[in-house]
Design an enzyme around this catalytic site. Structure first.
Site, PDB file in Angstrom:
ATOM      1  N   SER A 182       0.835  -1.206   0.000  1.00 32.27           N
ATOM      2  CA  SER A 182       0.000   0.000   0.000  1.00 32.27           C
ATOM      3  C   SER A 182       0.867   1.252   0.000  1.00 32.27           C
ATOM      4  O   SER A 182       1.962   1.253   0.550  1.00 32.27           O
ATOM      5  CB  SER A 182      -0.888  -0.008   1.254  1.00 32.27           C
ATOM      6  OG  SER A 182      -1.493   1.259   1.465  1.00 32.27           O
TER       7      SER A 182
ATOM      8  N   TYR B 118      -2.011  -0.344  10.500  1.00 35.47           N
ATOM      9  CA  TYR B 118      -2.243  -1.055   9.225  1.00 35.47           C
ATOM     10  C   TYR B 118      -1.088  -0.770   8.256  1.00 35.47           C
ATOM     11  O   TYR B 118      -0.475  -1.691   7.728  1.00 35.47           O
ATOM     12  CB  TYR B 118      -3.572  -0.596   8.622  1.00 35.47           C
ATOM     13  CG  TYR B 118      -3.661  -0.827   7.127  1.00 35.47           C
ATOM     14  CD1 TYR B 118      -3.435   0.217   6.234  1.00 35.47           C
ATOM     15  CD2 TYR B 118      -3.942  -2.086   6.619  1.00 35.47           C
ATOM     16  CE1 TYR B 118      -3.487   0.010   4.875  1.00 35.47           C
ATOM     17  CE2 TYR B 118      -4.013  -2.295   5.254  1.00 35.47           C
ATOM     18  CZ  TYR B 118      -3.775  -1.241   4.383  1.00 35.47           C
ATOM     19  OH  TYR B 118      -3.822  -1.449   3.035  1.00 35.47           O
TER      20      TYR B 118
ATOM     21  N   LYS C 290       2.115  -3.249   6.633  1.00 36.85           N
ATOM     22  CA  LYS C 290       2.488  -3.364   5.217  1.00 36.85           C
ATOM     23  C   LYS C 290       3.978  -3.098   5.059  1.00 36.85           C
ATOM     24  O   LYS C 290       4.685  -3.800   4.333  1.00 36.85           O
ATOM     25  CB  LYS C 290       1.694  -2.370   4.359  1.00 36.85           C
ATOM     26  CG  LYS C 290       0.225  -2.678   4.229  1.00 36.85           C
ATOM     27  CD  LYS C 290      -0.015  -4.003   3.520  1.00 36.85           C
ATOM     28  CE  LYS C 290      -1.489  -4.294   3.312  1.00 36.85           C
ATOM     29  NZ  LYS C 290      -1.726  -5.616   2.697  1.00 36.85           N
TER      30      LYS C 290
HETATM   31  C1  WQD Z   1      -9.689   9.194   1.270  1.00 32.03           C
HETATM   32  C2  WQD Z   1      -9.955  10.683   1.453  1.00 32.03           C
HETATM   33  C3  WQD Z   1     -10.195  11.333   3.761  1.00 32.03           C
HETATM   34  C4  WQD Z   1     -13.999   9.194   4.426  1.00 32.03           C
HETATM   35  C5  WQD Z   1      -6.814   4.293   3.467  1.00 32.03           C
HETATM   36  C6  WQD Z   1      -5.657   3.367   3.540  1.00 32.03           C
HETATM   37  C7  WQD Z   1      -5.419   2.774   2.175  1.00 32.03           C
HETATM   38  C8  WQD Z   1      -6.650   2.032   1.777  1.00 32.03           C
HETATM   39  C9  WQD Z   1      -7.818   3.030   1.701  1.00 32.03           C
HETATM   40  C10 WQD Z   1      -6.951  -0.289   2.338  1.00 32.03           C
HETATM   41  C11 WQD Z   1      -9.172  11.288   2.626  1.00 32.03           C
HETATM   42  C12 WQD Z   1     -11.483  11.562   2.989  1.00 32.03           C
HETATM   43  C13 WQD Z   1     -12.831   9.688   3.854  1.00 32.03           C
HETATM   44  C14 WQD Z   1     -15.030  10.098   4.800  1.00 32.03           C
HETATM   45  C15 WQD Z   1     -13.675  11.925   4.007  1.00 32.03           C
HETATM   46  N1  WQD Z   1      -6.915   0.982   2.706  1.00 32.03           N
HETATM   47  N2  WQD Z   1     -12.681  11.021   3.659  1.00 32.03           N
HETATM   48  N3  WQD Z   1     -14.827  11.438   4.580  1.00 32.03           N
HETATM   49  O1  WQD Z   1      -7.296   7.136   4.180  1.00 32.03           O
HETATM   50  O2  WQD Z   1      -6.575   7.688   1.793  1.00 32.03           O
HETATM   51  O3  WQD Z   1      -6.467   5.347   2.595  1.00 32.03           O
HETATM   52  O4  WQD Z   1      -7.946   3.620   3.006  1.00 32.03           O
HETATM   53  O5  WQD Z   1      -6.798  -0.799   1.284  1.00 32.03           O
HETATM   54  O6  WQD Z   1      -4.311   1.906   2.241  1.00 32.03           O
HETATM   55  O7  WQD Z   1      -4.518   4.086   3.922  1.00 32.03           O
HETATM   56  O8  WQD Z   1      -8.646   6.379   2.173  1.00 32.03           O
HETATM   57  O9  WQD Z   1     -11.010   6.522   1.546  1.00 32.03           O
HETATM   58  O10 WQD Z   1     -10.396   6.623   4.024  1.00 32.03           O
HETATM   59  O11 WQD Z   1      -9.884   8.569   2.540  1.00 32.03           O
HETATM   60  O12 WQD Z   1     -13.528  13.143   3.819  1.00 32.03           O
HETATM   61  O13 WQD Z   1     -16.122   9.732   5.333  1.00 32.03           O
HETATM   62  O14 WQD Z   1     -11.337  10.851   1.772  1.00 32.03           O
HETATM   63  O15 WQD Z   1      -9.936  12.392   4.668  1.00 32.03           O
HETATM   64  O16 WQD Z   1      -8.797  12.615   2.270  1.00 32.03           O
HETATM   65  P1  WQD Z   1      -7.211   6.753   2.757  1.00 32.03           P
HETATM   66  P2  WQD Z   1     -10.069   6.973   2.612  1.00 32.03           P
END
Ligand code: WQD
Length: 359
Positions: free
Chosen positions: A134, A160, A164
């Site tokens: 990741s 997490y 990785k």
């Molecule tokens: C993306 C953007 C949030 C939810 C993580 C892991 C990655 C993968 C995906 C497993 C960010 C914003 C999110 C919400 C929001 N995990 N957001 N409101 O954190 O980039 O990555 O999850 O495979 O390895 O690190 O993904 O989708 O949680 O967030 O504003 O309700 O959306 O702040 O900017 P992230 P995410």
């Protein structure tokens, strides 16, 4: 002489794994899957709805075993039954916030599980491995787009992501100690979307935290409003920027990695799987509304603990050495996720969805 190559897929009933198996079967691999079902939904009489739908989509059969990587004897037993040519390792716990709350659970599951797998592979002289890594291993990147040479393991903000990173370090060490290992680690950016048939998609069993299911749940009316975490980042519109990649592009990246493994022995190589495009949360919401004609009411709140501000890939190495690039647009990702969501309002629990194999 066995002509068809057999690929052993751990965690194949999950979101990325199930989509990857569609592409593996299309590429005529024989596929053996284990999953312990912690992350997969719609399990009925010991079978995974996702894998049954993969068989419907492809018209091909999967060898499936309900096995947990922490049960080393059961894992060994599956290897005894098949002549495995290569392993793709997806099985891991992956909820960022949960990993911060339960570190030991994550270290046990993601690290001991990996150790068991590597030992059983060694016992069976199977040294070809594709590892699902990741972009979180980069921590908060010093600059974007991020290349594979960017430092890893520094200021990773969640357990997490650390698991990785630790696994990548394990793989570096074993490939140094024993030349027989032939390993590719794929660093995913943000996987979103669903198979165009709408039959398989992302269906988190636990309260999810990632963005696309949230947007979709608000659009479908199951949640009143989307909370956007942070509106004061140093980005185009103040919201977080990520490299969203279609899960089918990601799946094709794995088939490309397998082809390279079977062609070339490289000990260990790492590749980013991203589009090279940074997209803000607000840009994603707008794209989703445009494609689906739905509105997604949102409110901007405080930043989320552990979030980084900007992350997007330099994906040139995968293009050069894997012959792979992401081809799907942000609009494709939104349209395909929305089709899955509309066809399966309760995810894999949705009853009477008509399965057909015209895809
Ligand atoms: C993306 C953007 C949030 C939810 C993580 C892991 C990655 C993968 C995906 C497993 C960010 C914003 C999110 C919400 C929001 N995990 N957001 N409101 O954190 O980039 O990555 O999850 O495979 O390895 O690190 O993904 O989708 O949680 O967030 O504003 O309700 O959306 O702040 O900017 P992230 P995410």
């Amino acid at each position: 002489m066995k002509m068809t190559r057999t690929v052993f897929v751990t965690g194949g009933a999950g979101y990325i794994g199930s989509h990857c198996i569609v592409e593996l079967l299309k590429a005529d691999y024989d596929v053996v899957v284990i999953d312990n079902f912690t992350n997969s939904v719609g399990v009925c009489d010991g079978e995974s709805a996702a894998l049954k739908r993969v068989e419907e989509i492809t018209g091909k059969k999967i060898h499936f075993y309900k096995v947990d990587l922490l049960d080393k004897d059961a894992l060994y037993g599956v290897f005894q039954k098949h002549q495995i040519d290569c392993v793709i390792h997806f099985a891991a716990m992956k909820a960022v916030d949960e990993s911060i709350e339960y570190p030991l659970l994550y270290y046990k599951n993601n690290l001991i599980g990996m150790l068991n797998l590597l030992e059983v592979m060694t016992d069976h002289k199977c040294y070809q491995l594709v590892f699902s890594s990741s972009c979180t291993v980069y921590g908060e990147p010093e600059e974007c787009p991020v290349t594979e040479n960017h430092a890893t393991g520094r200021n990773i903000t969640n357990v997490y992501g650390k698991t990785k990173y630790f696994v990548e370090e394990m793989l570096q060490d074993i490939s140094y100690s024993d030349e027989k290992w032939n390993i590719i680690a794929l660093r995913y950016f943000n996987p979103v979307g669903a198979h165009p048939s709408g039959l398989i998609g992302e269906d988190p069993t636990k309260p999810f935290s990632n963005i696309m299911p949230f947007i979709s749940q608000v659009a479908i009316g199951n949640k009143p409003v989307l909370t956007i975490f942070g509106g004061d980042y140093d980005t185009v519109d103040g919201t977080g920027v990520r490299d969203y990649i279609h899960v089918m592009d990601l799946a094709r990246g794995h088939v490309a990695a397998l082809s390279l493994l079977f062609k070339k022995h490289q000990k260990i190589k790492v590749y980013n799987l991203g589009t090279g495009r940074g997209v803000s949360v607000l840009q994603l919401v707008k794209a989703f509304e445009k494609v689906t004609n739905m509105t997604v009411p949102y409110q901007i709140a405080e930043r989320r603990e552990g979030d980084i501000s900007i992350m997007y890939a330099n994906a040139e190495l995968a293009e050069k050495e894997l012959g792979w690039t992401a081809v799907h647009s942000l609009e494709d990702m939104c349209a395909d996720f929305w089709r899955w969501q509309k066809m399966n309002p309760q995810g894999y629990r949705t009853k009477d969805i008509k399965l057909n194999n015209s895809h």
